[in-house]
Design a protein around this motif. Structure first.
Motif, short mmCIF file in Angstrom:
data_model
loop_
_atom_site.label_atom_id
_atom_site.label_comp_id
_atom_site.label_asym_id
_atom_site.label_seq_id
_atom_site.Cartn_x
_atom_site.Cartn_y
_atom_site.Cartn_z
N GLU A 61 -9.22 -2.41 -6.24
CA GLU A 61 -9.21 -3.52 -7.19
C GLU A 61 -8.95 -4.85 -6.50
OE1 GLU A 61 -6.30 -2.67 -10.13
OE2 GLU A 61 -7.24 -0.75 -10.65
N ARG A 62 -8.23 -4.75 -5.41
CA ARG A 62 -7.86 -5.99 -4.74
C ARG A 62 -7.54 -5.66 -3.29
NH1 ARG A 62 -3.42 -10.54 -6.35
NH2 ARG A 62 -3.27 -11.40 -4.27
N ILE A 63 -8.07 -6.47 -2.40
CA ILE A 63 -7.78 -6.30 -0.97
C ILE A 63 -7.30 -7.64 -0.44
CG2 ILE A 63 -8.71 -5.66 1.27
CD1 ILE A 63 -11.04 -4.30 -0.26
N ASP A 64 -6.05 -7.65 0.03
CA ASP A 64 -5.55 -8.86 0.68
C ASP A 64 -5.64 -8.68 2.18
OD1 ASP A 64 -4.13 -10.71 -1.45
OD2 ASP A 64 -3.78 -8.63 -2.03
N ARG A 65 -6.39 -9.53 2.85
CA ARG A 65 -6.49 -9.44 4.30
C ARG A 65 -5.51 -10.43 4.91
NH1 ARG A 65 -11.68 -10.89 8.00
NH2 ARG A 65 -12.81 -9.84 6.33
N ILE A 66 -4.61 -9.92 5.71
CA ILE A 66 -3.51 -10.73 6.24
C ILE A 66 -3.51 -10.64 7.76
CG2 ILE A 66 -1.00 -10.99 6.28
CD1 ILE A 66 -0.97 -9.51 3.54
N ASP A 67 -3.39 -11.79 8.42
CA ASP A 67 -3.31 -11.79 9.88
C ASP A 67 -1.90 -11.35 10.29
OD1 ASP A 67 -3.77 -12.23 12.54
OD2 ASP A 67 -3.25 -14.36 12.41
N ALA A 68 -1.84 -10.38 11.19
CA ALA A 68 -0.54 -9.82 11.55
C ALA A 68 0.39 -10.86 12.16
CB ALA A 68 -0.72 -8.66 12.52
N GLY A 69 -0.16 -11.82 12.87
CA GLY A 69 0.67 -12.84 13.50
C GLY A 69 1.53 -12.26 14.59
#
Lengths: 350, 350, 350, 350
Positions: A61-69
């Motif tokens: 339903e939802r995919i948040d792509r986050i940079d690990a940093g």
């Protein structure tokens, strides 16, 4: 009542070619619909897209792509603070740092974590800790085993060979780590968990007996590193995976002008330590020969001076951990090996 | 909340020469003072005495020595009824039957169980089931993993070599069992627990790569059989340890005029089944060559007719278990192997 | 690593009117399709039929109706031997004996068990033991907590009132049992599990504060007895539920020419013991007054001589269990109570 | 295999007068020698000193006394970063904030936590979450149940009475919370965990039946609040403890010019909500009458306007949580109660 002993394991495991493209199937099977994906900076876009495509195809339903940093407690906390509340699972995709961060974010959020390594450069993808800096100092922080381990062996084969060598080095370390543990038992009575030690040993052997860089070899390496993470969880200690060779590597991280990949440092230290321990050297050397590990080292040799300093410092890195380095001053012996052992020729420079 | 998956393991494990003489130390460490020892009929008196001596030397308050008797539910129930109420632990000492009985008595009594095998002829010493007859029919009954696994490798080396061959055969079976499991997944969607399958596979490989009859080899065999028992507990099924090769052996038990040791039957069936499955045969054959397993078979060949009948009956032994034998009528193929495969020469007679 | 403490609880609980008619829904929800139903002899046919109808209406594939027979290990073993292998769950329906038998059969078979009591005459429906005879002697055998507890309060209200009185008596016993536990701590240092004691106490209080025979009162009684079973599982001991009052009842079972219902014996013993302990008597007496418990006793009085003998014997029933009866010879005091306490008038005869 | 359900509970519990002075005994029993004590700002020095004295008297090797500071994720993280590595356990001593912080620091550090509340103003001392701000917003963060719960009822009796009223209010909320849960089941099918609901209900009843401010009453309140925390852990949700009355209180926290103690807000909201739900009002009112709860409210009345706004906002605080407030617009009804219910006279002002 006879109560037994229970240990945690990942609920779901897949190690095979093409596993990345089935990530969505695996997530859907566990009803994880809203997924936060924490990815390594610099990970090839194609890999990230395959993961996202797979999730979308199965109705995420939802995919948040986050940079690990940065791989720091502070950065992981900030990611946690920004994590959507309605998040069913956290996927860590990429290298060791992204997985450490994702594992920690999932721990803070109380959410299940999918470990999807893009290379097998160390055993962190299935351990109950996260290696993060805290206030600038590297720490091994309490976290939880991943809920799922998804290793696409074909993806890992596509990663630079040096990452594979690093994984090989980190795996070889189990031989000396278990030996150090037994030395500690004889010296101080520290109990050895035989189950954890045997499990650690069994998994290493399987790979060392067939150390090839192909799908099957990658499957064996992945299995071995994963079971080693379990072995640590079994005994509640890093003892089955980390001994004097890791102390030397940690010391190098602290003093080296340019630290190298964890497993490269650990692998060479493992070879040296096996000689100090007086056993296992042939087995390790053969694996390093067959995998080309030495070539990887020689392509970018270590500093002799830094290593001798690291060997000197290593026992003070974790004073409570008795190892072969606690038995005597080993700097001279190591210097002799660096200068005289043919296997190490070209691995060090002034 | 992210709940994980927990699996049972033995709380205490020792696999090494001389472990038998330290049994009392292990028991005392866990405050097990009143011990019921269930022993195989015919076990050399010296072995029983060493165990008793060790327990007494460490202050055991009471030791009940009990003859294991028949490996039946009825006999185990009777032993349970006579078990002293004040009993801290049940020790099973000897062969597979004694251990199956002791495991079951401990299960009924809710007491911790020490598995102390005198030989490694099968994987029963660390499984969560007991193989017992019930009303005359062999059954795999729900029990519990042992609390402790104590394998004295020197004692096991002293056991007849045919028992070792049996253990080798039972271990080799894991290769075909895992393959059958995957066939079933493809045919019927039965889920494969990758963790269990990888664990099973890893442990087998370690021994197959070094199949020697010495302390180290016995340690590897013991570890592999033990971890296989855990693999079964992990997935709540015998799938990682038992496939078509076990069905054939069970059929032989039912029809043979003189059934042989479990692992001898299973081992030969494993070889045949690996050819039906079309993979793994070389690995298995090599291990059987190196261990002298074939010689053990040739010394007392099987009946060709019984085996063909057993292959025919095998699929009906457990109709719910899909294996390579479910894919086609395999009797003709097996007859061809028995008659033509050089490796099997001398293993069967009319 | 900070490991916590985990306790078992039933996976599924329903306590409400009409729950019996929803048994099929509950079983279907857990995918239990093939059900063995172990029922009390003499249970009204209507109750059994409602259960079966409910299961069939929800698509049960197979229902085996089995007469519980004698509450013995031997009988339960025989039922286990005849249990269909393809059985997803065992339902125990009826009185305490049927539930004890069903619980044990499920334990042997490794199958989930549904406890469906038709009355609340004691706390056995949700305990981790089965009270069965073994070789003719009553024993409390290791089993497992039920998977599901399904109490139809309307069905329980339809049971004879004397069964309710029995449940009230068994519940009141928790007051004196916890007190005996604390006496033992002060006398011998036996550790009290405060969590279990507080849980036991909390649940008793709720019922004693509203001891009515209606749906709500039955819900409170059922909840209290269930949580008491959990309290026993928490501490791995019957201490929170069973003290000197149970020893007296066990002694009566052994010597009485005509033992009465467990909870009737236990309830009167609880009253006597509370006076020996010097606390809690008013609370217990009030509950017995309000529920008409005394009337149930007076309708069929106890034998004074048997009771005095039972009080004399009680400490020897379980010599390891320190209680108020261990502090002194209490026979004379009890005789005085029987003869002089107005509350007990008509409860005993020569 | 029949797997059961396991729930976490505190490993150690003591609720009694003088427990604070035995803290060192409890810690020594579990071999916790190096203790970090996180204390409320403003806690009377005598209480802190008693704890320290008790620890020292039992041989604590090192005691770090740490000011809890703000109840924020950021502050707790900073404390964690400064926590000595060699720390066996974390003690939280004082009010709810100190305990929330200590629980979280222990969670991050993977160390066992001792919850030692100095008052019983809410159920946070034994819940698996920490109520902390994160980026300025209040959140209920995943943590772990305490290892030990140590409630000195005499210390809690010495705390201001308003804190007790707050605890009474938070406990009463369980009545309406469970009712809201059942409403949600009927409206949306959200499953109710009957075990958790019955446990929650049982514990509340025990206190409400005897709501006195003495040692025994404090023991009952402490037990009830603790078991409610367990009930939340059982079902992995705050449902058994928190319904519409908590939503109203959360809304007040957000909009009020001067929020009051959690349990005071929650208690009054519980009364109002029970009227909206149409049940339980008498029981709650009686407990509030007997404890003097209303007097506590009238001494510092609430703002009528703020409450009406809070009732309006409450459903949007947690849109996924169906409660009686989801069934209709309740603002008018509540206004009518505030203006006309005699029980609330003096509790609100313009």
């Amino acid at each position: 009542m006879a109560r037994g002993t229970a240990v945690d394991i990942p609920t779901f495991v897949r190690i095979k070619p093409g596993a990345l493209d089935r990530l969505g199937i695996y997530a859907a099977r566990h009803r994880h619909r809203r997924v936060a994906m924490i990815v390594s900076e610099g990970l090839p876009a194609a890999i990230v897209e395959r993961a996202e495509h797979s999730l979308r195809a199965e109705g995420a339903e939802r995919i948040d792509r986050i940079d690990a940093g940065a791989a720091s407690f502070e950065a992981a906390s900030a990611l946690f603070a920004r994590l959507p509340t309605a998040c069913d699972a956290v996927v860590g995709l990429g290298g060791g740092k992204a997985l450490d961060v994702a594992k920690y974010v999932a721990f803070l959020a109380g959410r299940p974590m999918y470990a999807v390594p893009s290379s097998l450069s160390n055993d962190g993808f299935c351990s109950p800790q996260s290696s993060l800096t805290l206030g600038g100092a590297r720490r091994s922080l309490t976290a939880r085993l991943p809920f799922a381990v998804v290793v696409d062996t074909a993806v890992c084969l596509g990663a630079p060979v040096v990452l594979w060598w690093s994984g090989v080095g980190d795996l070889a370390a189990k031989v000396t780590a278990v030996r150090d543990w037994k030395l500690s038992y004889h010296a101080s009575g520290e109990p050895v968990d035989d189950f954890a030690a045997l499990l650690s040993d069994a998994t290493v052997s399987q790979f060392l007996a067939r150390p090839t860089r192909d799908d099957e070899g990658m499957r064996l390496l992945g299995t071995a590193l994963m079971l080693n993470g379990i072995a640590m969880a079994v005994c509640g200690s890093s003892r089955p995976a980390s001994g004097s060779e890791h102390l030397i590597s940690h010391a190098l991280d602290a003093i080296s002008s340019r630290p190298r990949l964890h497993g490269l440092q650990v692998g060479v230290a493992t070879y040296l330590v096996s000689r100090l321990q007086g056993q296992g050297t042939d087995r390790i050397a053969e694996a390093f020969d067959r995998t080309g590990f030495w070539d990887g080292i020689r392509a970018d040799p270590f500093s002799r001076a830094e290593w001798l300093e690291a060997v000197r410092l290593a026992p003070s890195i974790n004073p409570g951990r008795y190892t072969v380095l606690s038995t005597r001053d080993c700097v001279g012996e190591v210097a002799g090996m660096i200068d005289g052992d043919p296997a190490l020729r070209g691995c060090f420079e002034e």
